[in-house]
Each structure stands twice: as C-alpha cells, then as structure tokens.
Design a protein around this motif. Structure first.
Motif, PDB file in Angstrom:
ATOM      1  N   PHE A  77      22.459  87.327  23.512  1.00 43.16           N
ATOM      2  CA  PHE A  77      21.109  86.817  23.732  1.00 43.16           C
ATOM      3  C   PHE A  77      20.161  87.303  22.635  1.00 43.16           C
ATOM      4  CE2 PHE A  77      22.910  86.704  28.075  1.00 43.16           C
ATOM      5  CZ  PHE A  77      22.898  85.327  28.216  1.00 43.16           C
ATOM      6  N   GLN A  78      20.481  88.465  22.054  1.00 39.35           N
ATOM      7  CA  GLN A  78      19.670  88.935  20.933  1.00 39.35           C
ATOM      8  C   GLN A  78      19.853  88.041  19.714  1.00 39.35           C
ATOM      9  OE1 GLN A  78      20.988  92.968  20.625  1.00 39.35           O
ATOM     10  NE2 GLN A  78      19.303  93.777  21.839  1.00 39.35           N
ATOM     11  N   ILE A  79      21.109  87.588  19.492  1.00 41.43           N
ATOM     12  CA  ILE A  79      21.377  86.752  18.320  1.00 41.43           C
ATOM     13  C   ILE A  79      20.855  85.335  18.542  1.00 41.43           C
ATOM     14  CG2 ILE A  79      23.163  85.809  16.816  1.00 41.43           C
ATOM     15  CD1 ILE A  79      24.956  88.155  17.753  1.00 41.43           C
ATOM     16  N   LYS A  80      21.157  84.788  19.709  1.00 38.26           N
ATOM     17  CA  LYS A  80      20.942  83.353  19.920  1.00 38.26           C
ATOM     18  C   LYS A  80      19.787  83.015  20.860  1.00 38.26           C
ATOM     19  CE  LYS A  80      24.183  81.469  17.481  1.00 38.26           C
ATOM     20  NZ  LYS A  80      23.993  80.321  16.587  1.00 38.26           N
ATOM     21  N   GLY A  81      19.298  83.978  21.602  1.00 40.16           N
ATOM     22  CA  GLY A  81      18.237  83.667  22.565  1.00 40.16           C
ATOM     23  C   GLY A  81      18.805  83.001  23.803  1.00 40.16           C
ATOM     24  N   PHE A  82      17.930  82.674  24.733  1.00 42.56           N
ATOM     25  CA  PHE A  82      18.396  82.153  26.013  1.00 42.56           C
ATOM     26  C   PHE A  82      18.499  80.635  26.049  1.00 42.56           C
ATOM     27  CE2 PHE A  82      16.862  86.324  27.174  1.00 42.56           C
ATOM     28  CZ  PHE A  82      17.828  86.758  28.057  1.00 42.56           C
ATOM     29  N   SER A  83      17.630  79.959  25.279  1.00 43.25           N
ATOM     30  CA  SER A  83      17.468  78.526  25.544  1.00 43.25           C
ATOM     31  C   SER A  83      18.732  77.729  25.230  1.00 43.25           C
ATOM     32  CB  SER A  83      16.272  77.988  24.778  1.00 43.25           C
ATOM     33  OG  SER A  83      16.594  77.919  23.406  1.00 43.25           O
ATOM     34  N   GLU A  84      19.418  78.040  24.110  1.00 41.63           N
ATOM     35  CA  GLU A  84      20.597  77.262  23.765  1.00 41.63           C
ATOM     36  C   GLU A  84      21.682  77.399  24.839  1.00 41.63           C
ATOM     37  OE1 GLU A  84      22.130  77.183  19.624  1.00 41.63           O
ATOM     38  OE2 GLU A  84      23.996  77.854  20.538  1.00 41.63           O
ATOM     39  N   PHE A  85      21.901  78.639  25.272  1.00 48.35           N
ATOM     40  CA  PHE A  85      22.957  78.919  26.243  1.00 48.35           C
ATOM     41  C   PHE A  85      22.732  78.163  27.551  1.00 48.35           C
ATOM     42  CE2 PHE A  85      24.949  81.689  29.494  1.00 48.35           C
ATOM     43  CZ  PHE A  85      26.228  81.734  28.993  1.00 48.35           C
ATOM     44  N   PHE A  86      21.479  78.163  28.022  1.00 49.20           N
ATOM     45  CA  PHE A  86      21.235  77.604  29.347  1.00 49.20           C
ATOM     46  C   PHE A  86      20.820  76.134  29.356  1.00 49.20           C
ATOM     47  CE2 PHE A  86      20.766  82.161  30.333  1.00 49.20           C
ATOM     48  CZ  PHE A  86      21.636  82.231  31.401  1.00 49.20           C
ATOM     49  N   THR A  87      20.427  75.578  28.206  1.00 50.26           N
ATOM     50  CA  THR A  87      19.921  74.201  28.251  1.00 50.26           C
ATOM     51  C   THR A  87      20.736  73.216  27.432  1.00 50.26           C
ATOM     52  OG1 THR A  87      18.440  74.628  26.412  1.00 50.26           O
ATOM     53  CG2 THR A  87      17.546  74.965  28.627  1.00 50.26           C
TER      54      THR A  87
END
Lengths: 387, 273
Positions: A62-72
């Motif tokens: 989540f530090q590298i990619k953040g949350f939005s890509e993973f969940f949306t």
C-alpha cells in the motif's frame, strides 16, 4: 448433622491437612493453572503473530501503490509491463463463490440438522450423523479433482439438462408445499365447512396447475442454456457448499439437541404441532448455535484454496452480467496460491507484497464476520435468558 | 500443486538418501524449474542415477521459481523454458553469481484445440486477437458459431512468457476472461474436455486427446521447429550458477550423448545436437 461431622473428624484424621501439605497443594494448583493459561495464551499469541507478520509484509504494497488501484481496478496483470494490481474482480470472485456456497449450504445444512435432531428416530440418527461428518474428512484436493475432471465436463456436456433437473428437484416439493399452505390459508376465511373444502380443493387445483406450468416453462428455459466452460463459479459454489455442509450440520444439530426435551414437551403440551414447535420454539432457541455453525462453514468456503484453484477457471474478471454464475472467476486464495511462485522479493517487490495484502484482506474479512457473529450470539443469549 | 508435490518428492528423496547412508553417496544434484523441461530433466536424472550412482532430485515449479532457487542457492541447475530476465540476472549478480545458460533441446509451442473443433489453421495475428479479446467467436476465424475460450498459464510459467513475447506482445494484456491453468498437463486436460477452448503447450505434451493447429500455415513438428519455419519455437535451457564443473557438467552435457539424444526424441522434444 453436627454430631455426624464431629464423628467423622474424630474417626479419620486424614482430612486434616498439615500446613506444609496445604501449601504444596496450593503451589501445584497455581502451577497447573498457569500451565493451562500459558497454553491458551500461546494460541492467542499465534493468531496475533500471524496477523502481525502478514500485515508487516502487506503494508509495503500500500505504500508503493496506494489503496485505490487495489480496491477499485478490475485489471489483474501482475506480470505485465507495467504491472497492474487491480484486485476488485478477484475480491468479487471470492465473495461470489462464498455467497453461492452459502445459498447452497445454509438451507441444506439447517434442514439436515432439523431432520437429524427432530425427525429421524435415534437409531437412524446414530448412523447418519457420522456419515455426514465424514464429508469433512475428504481432502480438499479430492474435491478439487472431482470438480475439475468429472463435474466440469458434465456441466459442459449436459449443463442445461442438469440445471433443469436441479430446478425440478428443488422447486417441485417447495411449490407443492406452498400451494397446499396457500390454499389452506385462503380457504380458512369461509366459516361453512362444505364450502371451505370445496374452495380449498379448487384453489389447490389452480395453484397446482400454475406451479406445474412454472416448473415446465422455467425448466425448458434452463435446458436451453449451454454452458461454455464447466470450470465456473457455479461448479465451485456447489463443491464449496458441500464442503461447508458437515460443519453446519454438525454444529447446528448439536445446538438443536441442546435446546432440550422439556422445551419441546412444553410446546406440545400447549397444543403446538410438531411443525410449529420446530419453527417457532426450537429454531429460535437454537439460533445462536446454528449461526455459529453457519459462520464456521462459510469461513471454510471463503478460505478454501485447492478447489477454487483447480476448478474456478481462474479468470480475473467480473462475470458479465455480474450474477452470471456460469462464467469463470478467480478468488483471493487461488491468486495467492497461483502467484506465490513468481512473487519474489528479488524481482518486483510490489508483486510479492500484493499477495500479503490479499492475505490480510482475507484475515480481516474473517475477523469481522467472527466478531459480528460473536455479537449476535451474545445478544441472542441475553434475549433468551430474558434480560 | 505441482510445486508442492515436487517439493514433497524432493524432501522424500533427500530423506531416503539420508537414511540409506551409503558410503559412496556423493553430493547429489538438485534441479528445479520449468514444468516443460521437467519430463526431460527427470529422464536424464533417472539415467544419471542409474549409470553414475549419483542421486538427482528434480522439482517442477515453473521457470521463475527455478531462477529464484538458483539465485538463492537451493538448486544446482535451474531448468528454464525462457531466458533469464534482466532483473533475475541483476539479482544473481548481486549475490556474486554469473548464470550460464545451456541449450539442451528445442521446443515448439503447439497451439491446441479440442478434436471436435473443425478449425485447422490460424495466423499468428488471429491467435493474438483471440488472446487480446478482439476475436471472441470461432465463426470469426472460420469455425462454428461458438464462444472461444482462451486458456493461458499462470504468471510464473516460462511457456506463458514465451507465448506472450512471441504472439501477444509483451506490453499487451491478455483478455481477463481467459482461463488460467497451472501446468502444461492441466491446459491439455482442459482443452481435451472443452469444445470451445484453445491453448498452448510444449510440443512434447501434445497427444491424440487434443488437436494441433497450424500457425501461419506451418504445423509444429520436429522438422519445422528445427529448421525455424514454425514461428512459435524456443530453446529449452538448463542454467547453472557459473561455468559448470564435475558432475553437474557431465549432467548438462548429457544431451550431446547418443543416450541423451534418444531421450530428447522420445519425449517429443527436438534435439539441438
């Protein structure tokens, strides 16, 4: 009584314990208690450790990619250049098969539990329950093999016909029961006995014809369906449902048994029928135990890996339309199992940590559902004990 | 599954060796990697153990895992159906290793369909369109009116990477509805049971339960792969950390021997020598 005590004291000095011995006993007791406490604490600590280590490796993602890509994002291309780590379709796949297996396992499991505890005679139950529990002993890879090699081709070759028969098998007793009950309720308004009987019979005939028509029309439509791929969400849901069954049946049956004979006899004494006793007395009284069984069973379906890995098709997309159970899906567990090989700390670290993020998500989902069920059980207990 | 099974087998083998406690049991050879090269490595291993008395353990966990094991020092030879990626080479160098690839055989990537499918030939372009999701019905490529079900391999597969590189393009996503299977055998099994499916496996895995289709008019067979006419062919590699010596070198040079050539041919691969 006083005299008796005195007599005992007088006769057997063995009950008088010396101070040394007493302190020794106390020490033994403390040692025993602390040993048991340590073992219990160890189990709790293991859970915490798992949580900690999974979370530690999930956070970097989540530090590298953040949350939005993973969940949306629904695109899952961890090996492409540039990689895309959208897990939405995979999360959806996990929830889809879990829901599907729940739809199959919960009604079947609770019905079977009621049948075992309140319908079958004891001599039969003795043999049936261990047989159902034996389902839990079948290794999941055997289920997966069956799903992939036998069930999937069957769905592809005779899918429509199978669906039609399943519809007939499930719907015909339900529709029959519904028409009986409905005609009875509708006819109950007439006070005159003769007219009531006539009304009931004609209504029964009407409802019966309507249900037959329904059975036929829907059956025909189902038969026309052609299943392109047998490794789909339906296949996996059915197999997972059967895997969850023994847990649900076993725990729910224990809960129903625990309600006790006095409650049932009290209900009969007040003039309730057997159906009323089961539906209005025993089921509510046992509901917290049944819920516990259901949660345990569903958690097994959510966490199952081998079967979904082998038989879900592993295509990471949301089916079109979204409720299409005849399409392949991919689940969180299968993704962890499948991508583990390449996920490497050396080559591409987001790809390694994303699997831990998925593991963390699974852990969180099970913790939340355990927590909710615990709350419901506690509240139910309070209601039942009249607080 | 294959990986765990392979690991379990390896562990079992090591245990057996340890228990037998033979005095002459020298250091054994550990091999890990591609499921495509797996059968070849296993038959080499059996022959090597028989003739030289050296235990050889073979795991099949995918080319990516093979490279990883080699870098981490848990295997002597990594079998790979693709060359090492720049990142893998960098990781190896950072650990002071200089991986050396050895071509042991050639393999064609056979495109296979269900035997009931009347389609006999596709162009590379059509195959790419199918895997990109631009073509979804067999009617669009001269077949019957039925949905196409593309089957691909897991991301740790060298076969998958070769396919992407040779056909779809490295930067292009494979359509999300494509099914994913864990091994060559699993792909073949799915396609032998599913009418609308198409997939790719190593040439050695093709048997009568599936049908090979021609790519750009060329059917994959030993001749067309060796002379380079078949567009989807690749070298199969055994990679060592540094120049091999001793037993490992003898093992790697097996394909150059008569016995080795025979084994390569028997398993449906194409000999380089």
């Amino acid at each position: 009584m006083n005299g008796e005590a005195q007599a005992t004291e007088g006769r057997s000095p063995a009950f008088v314990v010396s101070p040394l011995r007493r302190s020794l006993q106390k020490a033994t007791k403390t040692a025993g208690h602390s040993l048991l406490f340590l073992v219990a604490a160890f189990v709790a600590v293991i859970v915490l450790f798992i949580f900690f280590f999974v979370a530690r490796d999930a956070v970097p993602f989540f530090q590298i990619k953040g949350f939005s890509e993973f969940f949306t994002d629904t695109r899952w291309y961890p090996a492409d250049d540039p990689p895309v780590f959208g897990a939405l379709a995979i999360i959806y796949g996990s929830l889809m098969v879990t829901a599907g297996s729940a739809v199959i396992a919960i009604p079947m499991g609770i019905s079977a539990a009621i049948c075992l505890s309140d319908v079958l005679p004891f001599s039969v139950r003795q043999y049936v329950k261990p047989v159902i529990e034996m389902l839990a002993a079948v290794p999941s890879v055997a289920f997966g093999f069956f799903a992939l090699v036998i069930f999937a081709p069957m769905l592809q070759n005779y899918g429509g016909t199978l669906l039609m028969w399943a519809w007939w098998l499930i719907a015909s007793p339900l529709l029959l029961l519904a028409s009986l009950v409905l005609s009875e309720i509708a006819a109950a308004r007439f006070p005159d006995e003769k007219r009531r009987k006539l009304m009931q019979r004609s209504l029964l005939a009407l409802f019966g014809t309507a249900s037959l028509g329904l059975l036929f029309v829907i059956g025909r439509n189902l038969q026309a369906i052609e299943i392109v791929t047998g490794t789909n969400a339906l296949n996996v849901s059915i197999i997972l449902g059967f895997m969850a069954l023994p847990t649900i049946v076993s725990v729910a049956e224990d809960a129903l048994q625990a309600v006790g004979r006095d409650m049932r006899e009290g209900s009969y004494a007040l003039g309730a029928t057997r159906a009323e006793t089961i539906v209005k007395i025993i089921l509510p009284a046992a509901s917290s135990g049944i819920l516990a069984g259901v949660i345990l069973g569903i958690m097994r379906a959510l966490g199952e890996t081998m079967v979904v890995w082998m038989a879900s098709g592993n295509s990471s997309h949301i089916p079109d339309p979204w409720f299409n159970y005849l399409d392949s899906i991919r689940t969180l567990t299968a993704t962890i199992a499948g991508d583990m090989g390449e996920a490497d700390q050396v080559t591409g670290s987001a790809r390694f940590h994303v699997l831990f993020a998925m593991g963390l998500l699974l852990l969180v989902i099970s913790f939340i559902s355990n927590f909710i069920s615990e709350r419901i059980v506690v509240r139910q207990r309070k209601v039942l004990s009249g607080q | 599954m294959t990986r765990q099974f392979g690991r379990a087998l390896a562990a079992g083998a090591i245990l057996l060796i340890a228990m037998s406690g033979r005095a002459e049991a020298k250091s054994d050879i550990v091999i890990d990697g591609s499921t495509t090269v797996g059968p070849l490595a296993k038959s080499f291993a059996a022959w090597f153990t028989k003739t030289r008395g050296v235990p050889v353990t073979v795991s099949e966990s995918g080319s990516g895992n093979g490279a990883k094991s080699l870098i981490n020092g848990t295997c002597d030879i990594a079998t790979m159906s693709r060359s090492m990626k720049p990142e893998e080479l960098a990781a190896a160098r950072s650990k002071g290793l200089a991986p050396v690839p050895h071509v042991i055989a050639l393999d064609g990537l056979a495109m296979i369909v269900n035997p009931a499918n009347p389609v006999k030939s596709l162009t590379k372009r059509q195959i790419a369109d199918i895997y990109k999701g631009a073509v979804t019905n067999w009617r669009q490529v001269g077949g019957p009116d039925a949905r196409i079900l593309p089957v691909q391999r897991e991301s740790n597969s060298g076969t998958q990477e070769t396919f992407k590189e040779l056909v779809v393009g490295k930067k292009v996503h494979v359509v999300a509805s494509a099914e994913t299977q864990a091994s060559n055998g699993a792909v073949k099994n799915r396609i032998s049971l599913t009418k609308g499916a198409i997939g790719f496996v190593g040439l050695g895995f093709v048997d009568p339960s599936v049908k090979k289709i021609a790519v750009d008019g060329v059917v994959a067979d030993p001749v067309s792969v060796r002379d380079g006419r078949y567009p989807l062919s690749r070298p199969l590699l055994m990679v060592t950390a540094g120049e091999p010596s001793g037993l490992v070198r003898d093992f790697i040079e097996l394909p150059k021997t008569l016995e080795g050539m025979k084994m390569v041919k028997e398993l449906g691969f194409i000999g380089k020598y």
